[in-house]
Design a protein around this motif. Structure first.
Motif, short mmCIF file in Angstrom:
data_model
loop_
_atom_site.label_atom_id
_atom_site.label_comp_id
_atom_site.label_asym_id
_atom_site.label_seq_id
_atom_site.Cartn_x
_atom_site.Cartn_y
_atom_site.Cartn_z
N LEU A 1 -0.19 -6.39 43.46
CA LEU A 1 0.48 -6.96 43.05
C LEU A 1 0.73 -8.79 42.92
O LEU A 1 1.16 -9.33 42.14
CB LEU A 1 2.63 -7.00 43.26
N ARG B 1 7.42 4.99 42.01
CA ARG B 1 6.52 3.76 42.69
C ARG B 1 5.20 3.44 41.58
O ARG B 1 5.71 1.65 41.47
CB ARG B 1 6.77 4.24 43.86
N ARG C 1 6.28 -0.93 40.74
CA ARG C 1 5.38 -2.02 40.58
C ARG C 1 4.44 -2.35 40.15
O ARG C 1 4.29 -3.18 39.66
CB ARG C 1 4.20 -1.39 41.44
#
Length: 235
Positions: free
Chosen positions: A81, A129, A133
């Motif tokens: 990220l 996920r 993300r």
């Protein structure tokens, strides 16, 4: 009194304790070697040298076992990220997913087609996920939630289509120098498939990594243009 975990025999003198990681890892190895059809509680128990009933504490049925294998593969995918360039990050993710698919081709139906029959919120959390993300990555880059979801859908639609196409690029005779013979296209009637036969040299030189990168360039630049060049990157 706490019940002691099972200790299935291994190839050496040491014994390994059953765990979710061991069970799913062995299940993935079984799928890699023999395909999804080979995976069953009984077959997995044989591989682990344990009682089939002992596996039900780690997966309540075969469907749960398949979901665990699916999660195990997706857990190999890293999404950072802190990447400021959303296009560079999506390009890296695409290549990583492709590598995973080529490493575990027998799991591709789990990764690509099986989720279509399962509502989003009922899918294994580990498989969601990457979606969470990537949405976080794009929203951090400045995209609205709606645009982030649009980018994700377009990105994965292209990526999964590429993976399925690449896995279909089978060579009939790898030792054959003549492209049309190498691909088995000589079996097709020339009058019925003239264009396909004429593309034999290009088809025989198929490079999945290059094709993926070229497609990503078209897709990502098109998305950026449609969305006004993309947001200003946040530090």
């Amino acid at each position: 009194m706490t019940e002691a975990p099972e200790t299935p025999a291994t190839s050496g003198s040491r014994k390994a304790r059953l765990s979710r990681e061991l069970v799913l890892g062995t299940a993935l190895e079984l799928v890699d070697a023999n395909g999804l059809e080979a995976l069953s509680m009984r077959r997995l128990a044989q591989e682990l040298h344990c009682d089939p009933m002992s596996l039900y504490r780690y997966a309540e049925n075969r469907a749960a076992l398949l979901a665990g294998v699916e999660e195990l593969v997706f857990n190999k995918l890293t999404i950072r990220l802190d990447e400021l360039d959303w296009q560079a990050q999506l390009r890296r993710i695409a290549h990583d997913v492709r590598v995973l698919a080529l490493q575990h081709p027998n799991t591709v139906p789990l990764l690509v087609t099986r989720p279509l029959s399962t509502p989003l919120g009922l899918r294994p959390r580990g498989t969601l996920r990457p979606l969470e993300r990537i949405l976080a990555l794009l929203m951090k880059a400045g995209f609205s939630p709606e645009d982030a979801l649009h980018i994700y859908r377009a990105f994965y639609s292209f990526l999964y289509g590429h993976i399925l196409n690449e896995l279909q690029e089978l060579i009939a005779d790898p030792e054959e120098d003549e492209a049309i013979l190498r691909l088995g296209l000589h079996r097709l009637p020339p009058k019925e498939f003239p264009r396909l036969r004429s593309l034999a040299p290009i088809l025989a030189d198929y490079d999945g990594e290059v094709e993926l990168d070229q497609g990503l360039s078209i897709l990502l630049s098109g998305l950026a243009e449609q969305l006004g060049g993309g947001p200003v990157l946040h530090s």
